[in-house]
Motif scaffolding. Structure first.
Motif, PDB file in Angstrom:
ATOM      1  N   VAL A 199     -77.751 -29.019  -8.832  1.00 20.91           N
ATOM      2  CA  VAL A 199     -77.580 -29.731 -10.101  1.00 20.91           C
ATOM      3  C   VAL A 199     -76.817 -31.030  -9.880  1.00 20.91           C
ATOM      4  N   ILE A 200     -75.749 -30.966  -9.078  1.00 19.37           N
ATOM      5  CA  ILE A 200     -74.937 -32.155  -8.806  1.00 19.37           C
ATOM      6  C   ILE A 200     -75.599 -33.028  -7.746  1.00 19.37           C
ATOM      7  N   ILE A 201     -76.051 -32.411  -6.665  1.00 23.90           N
ATOM      8  CA  ILE A 201     -76.615 -33.175  -5.551  1.00 23.90           C
ATOM      9  C   ILE A 201     -77.877 -33.918  -5.977  1.00 23.90           C
ATOM     10  N   GLU A 202     -78.742 -33.260  -6.738  1.00 22.98           N
ATOM     11  CA  GLU A 202     -79.964 -33.916  -7.182  1.00 22.98           C
ATOM     12  C   GLU A 202     -79.671 -35.065  -8.140  1.00 22.98           C
ATOM     13  N   SER A 203     -78.613 -34.952  -8.915  1.00 21.52           N
ATOM     14  CA  SER A 203     -78.239 -36.052  -9.812  1.00 21.52           C
ATOM     15  C   SER A 203     -77.702 -37.236  -9.020  1.00 21.52           C
ATOM     16  N   ILE A 204     -76.913 -36.963  -7.969  1.00 22.66           N
ATOM     17  CA  ILE A 204     -76.345 -38.040  -7.160  1.00 22.66           C
ATOM     18  C   ILE A 204     -77.448 -38.798  -6.421  1.00 22.66           C
ATOM     19  N   SER A 214     -68.523 -31.487  -2.567  1.00 21.75           N
ATOM     20  CA  SER A 214     -69.858 -31.924  -2.155  1.00 21.75           C
ATOM     21  C   SER A 214     -70.249 -33.247  -2.808  1.00 21.75           C
ATOM     22  N   TYR A 215     -69.854 -33.448  -4.080  1.00 19.17           N
ATOM     23  CA  TYR A 215     -70.239 -34.696  -4.745  1.00 19.17           C
ATOM     24  C   TYR A 215     -69.557 -35.895  -4.092  1.00 19.17           C
ATOM     25  N   TRP A 216     -68.284 -35.724  -3.664  1.00 17.49           N
ATOM     26  CA  TRP A 216     -67.576 -36.811  -2.977  1.00 17.49           C
ATOM     27  C   TRP A 216     -68.224 -37.105  -1.634  1.00 17.49           C
ATOM     28  N   LEU A 217     -68.614 -36.049  -0.914  1.00 17.46           N
ATOM     29  CA  LEU A 217     -69.271 -36.220   0.373  1.00 17.46           C
ATOM     30  C   LEU A 217     -70.597 -36.960   0.206  1.00 17.46           C
ATOM     31  N   PRO A 229     -85.866 -35.438  -7.657  1.00 16.36           N
ATOM     32  CA  PRO A 229     -86.588 -34.963  -8.856  1.00 16.36           C
ATOM     33  C   PRO A 229     -86.847 -33.462  -8.853  1.00 16.36           C
ATOM     34  N   GLY A 230     -85.776 -32.681  -8.856  1.00 15.48           N
ATOM     35  CA  GLY A 230     -85.920 -31.236  -8.852  1.00 15.48           C
ATOM     36  C   GLY A 230     -85.404 -30.611 -10.131  1.00 15.48           C
ATOM     37  N   LEU A 231     -85.142 -29.308 -10.067  1.00 14.96           N
ATOM     38  CA  LEU A 231     -84.677 -28.581 -11.240  1.00 14.96           C
ATOM     39  C   LEU A 231     -83.278 -29.021 -11.662  1.00 14.96           C
ATOM     40  N   GLY A 232     -82.437 -29.402 -10.698  1.00 12.22           N
ATOM     41  CA  GLY A 232     -81.093 -29.868 -11.035  1.00 12.22           C
ATOM     42  C   GLY A 232     -81.130 -31.118 -11.882  1.00 12.22           C
ATOM     43  N   LYS A 233     -81.955 -32.071 -11.472  1.00 12.59           N
ATOM     44  CA  LYS A 233     -82.113 -33.303 -12.262  1.00 12.59           C
ATOM     45  C   LYS A 233     -82.716 -32.992 -13.628  1.00 12.59           C
ATOM     46  N   MET A 234     -83.660 -32.053 -13.664  1.00 11.14           N
ATOM     47  CA  MET A 234     -84.295 -31.679 -14.929  1.00 11.14           C
ATOM     48  C   MET A 234     -83.284 -31.069 -15.891  1.00 11.14           C
ATOM     49  N   ILE A 235     -82.413 -30.172 -15.393  1.00 10.97           N
ATOM     50  CA  ILE A 235     -81.469 -29.507 -16.289  1.00 10.97           C
ATOM     51  C   ILE A 235     -80.382 -30.467 -16.750  1.00 10.97           C
ATOM     52  N   GLY A 263     -77.193 -14.335   0.259  1.00 11.72           N
ATOM     53  CA  GLY A 263     -77.452 -14.248  -1.170  1.00 11.72           C
ATOM     54  C   GLY A 263     -76.509 -15.122  -1.964  1.00 11.72           C
ATOM     55  N   THR A 264     -75.211 -15.061  -1.618  1.00 15.72           N
ATOM     56  CA  THR A 264     -74.232 -15.929  -2.271  1.00 15.72           C
ATOM     57  C   THR A 264     -74.504 -17.387  -1.961  1.00 15.72           C
ATOM     58  N   THR A 265     -74.903 -17.657  -0.717  1.00 23.64           N
ATOM     59  CA  THR A 265     -75.211 -19.035  -0.322  1.00 23.64           C
ATOM     60  C   THR A 265     -76.382 -19.589  -1.112  1.00 23.64           C
ATOM     61  N   PHE A 266     -77.395 -18.754  -1.302  1.00 20.42           N
ATOM     62  CA  PHE A 266     -78.560 -19.190  -2.069  1.00 20.42           C
ATOM     63  C   PHE A 266     -78.161 -19.554  -3.496  1.00 20.42           C
ATOM     64  N   GLY A 267     -77.323 -18.697  -4.117  1.00 21.95           N
ATOM     65  CA  GLY A 267     -76.856 -19.008  -5.470  1.00 21.95           C
ATOM     66  C   GLY A 267     -76.018 -20.269  -5.505  1.00 21.95           C
ATOM     67  N   TYR A 268     -75.167 -20.453  -4.491  1.00 29.60           N
ATOM     68  CA  TYR A 268     -74.349 -21.663  -4.422  1.00 29.60           C
ATOM     69  C   TYR A 268     -75.227 -22.905  -4.291  1.00 29.60           C
ATOM     70  N   MET A 269     -76.241 -22.820  -3.454  1.00 29.61           N
ATOM     71  CA  MET A 269     -77.106 -23.988  -3.252  1.00 29.61           C
ATOM     72  C   MET A 269     -77.933 -24.302  -4.480  1.00 29.61           C
ATOM     73  N   LEU A 270     -78.426 -23.261  -5.165  1.00 29.07           N
ATOM     74  CA  LEU A 270     -79.171 -23.523  -6.394  1.00 29.07           C
ATOM     75  C   LEU A 270     -78.280 -24.180  -7.442  1.00 29.07           C
TER      76      LEU A 270
END
Length: 314
Positions: free
Chosen positions: A250-255, A147-150, A259-265, A239-246
């Motif tokens: 972390v990576i997608i928000e950084s890329i 996903s990060y490469w995409l 300004p969400g929880l991924g960037k915050m963590i 349920g698994t998809t939701f966990g995967y997306m959460l």
């Protein structure tokens, strides 16, 4: 049904206790002294006296078990601590960043399901034909591409070369397109294949033959009679998809500097902001647990056989 719901909610208590203990224990095993880090971030010389005072303030001078129960009591009162870096309550920090993450996750889930339903139904209706082959190729690419490469490829082509979409930040719908597609790209393929296989299984059932015998067309039979019973595997995987997306945020928000929880963590890990990290893990674990309970209840509602089994167990 009510007894099943109460049983699942009762099972949430030991899960929550285990999550809080694991979350607290892991943070205690991380390298570095939080008292020294806190003094350094405040620009104070970490002398022995200053470190001792901070350790007493943070209750770090107490035994592990006592510190855990003190922290757990604070959590039960809604107090997740104070950020070392921003000096704001952790609950406030999470609450401020939560809407952006929920917006991105909901949009990615909608994109994933929209693509999955389109490809899954077409693949089932045209089994071993061109639409089915297209779906198979897409599924292979989707699970193979990180996903990060995409996300970086999207930024290069659509933001740098074509300049039709903004590269970073949160604003209008244009800012949401690339993070949404990047996050939901692989899960769409997984759901499409699940729906396709489930539809093919349902289409071989006797009630489908009866529906066709009444004079319904193939598309009418597929949409009105076959889709709903085929949703159980797809709903289960949500349920698994939701966990995967959460986790993926972390990576997608950084890329995309979302300004969400991924960037915050990510910022909290960089600054070793232990209260933020503990609060984030706890909130995500509880959210994931509640979502899975909701998914189980939805499956019981969709499939009467599961409803009967749940009533027999309870």
């Amino acid at each position: 049904m009510r007894r099943y719901i109460f049983a699942r909610l009762a099972g949430l208590v030991p899960t929550a206790v285990f999550v809080t203990f694991a979350c607290f224990a892991i943070m205690q095993l991380t390298p570095g002294d939080p008292a020294v880090l806190l003094l350094q971030q405040r620009g104070i010389d970490p002398t022995q006296a200053a470190v001792a005072a901070i350790r007493e303030e943070l209750c770090l001078d107490k035994p592990f078990v006592e510190r855990y129960f003190l922290w757990l009591w604070q959590v039960c009162q809604g107090d997740l601590g104070v950020s070392f870096y921003t000096r704001q309550p952790v609950a406030t920090e999470i609450w401020q960043h939560m809407p952006a993450t929920l917006e991105l996750t909901a949009a990615a889930m909608f994109f994933s399901l929209a693509v999955a339903f389109s490809l899954g139904i077409l693949s089932a209706n045209y089994e071993n034909k061109f639409p089915d082959y297209v779906s198979k190729i897409y599924a292979l690419l989707a699970v193979s591409v990180p996903s990060y490469w995409l996300g970086l490829v999207f930024i290069y082509f659509f933001a740098v070369q074509l300049q039709v979409l903004p590269a970073v930040g949160r604003g209008d719908f244009l800012n949401l397109i690339m993070p949404m597609v990047t996050l939901g790209f692989s899960t769409a393929a997984i759901h499409a294949r699940l729906l396709r296989n489930s539809l093919l299984d349902v289409l071989s059932q006797d009630f489908i033959v009866y529906a066709k015998a009444k004079g319904l067309t193939t598309w009418q039979t597929l949409l009105y009679h076959a889709v709903l019973p085929s949703l159980v595997p797809v709903v289960t995987s949500l349920g698994t998809t939701f966990g995967y997306m959460l986790g993926g945020t972390v990576i997608i928000e950084s890329i995309f500097a979302w300004p969400g929880l991924g960037k915050m963590i990510m910022d909290a890990i960089f600054y070793r902001d232990y209260p933020i990290i503990q609060g984030y893990i706890l909130v995500m674990a509880v959210a994931y647990t509640f979502v899975n309970i909701g998914i189980d209840l939805l499956c019981v509602y969709l499939d009467p056989r599961m409803r009967v089994e749940s009533e027999l167990r309870t």
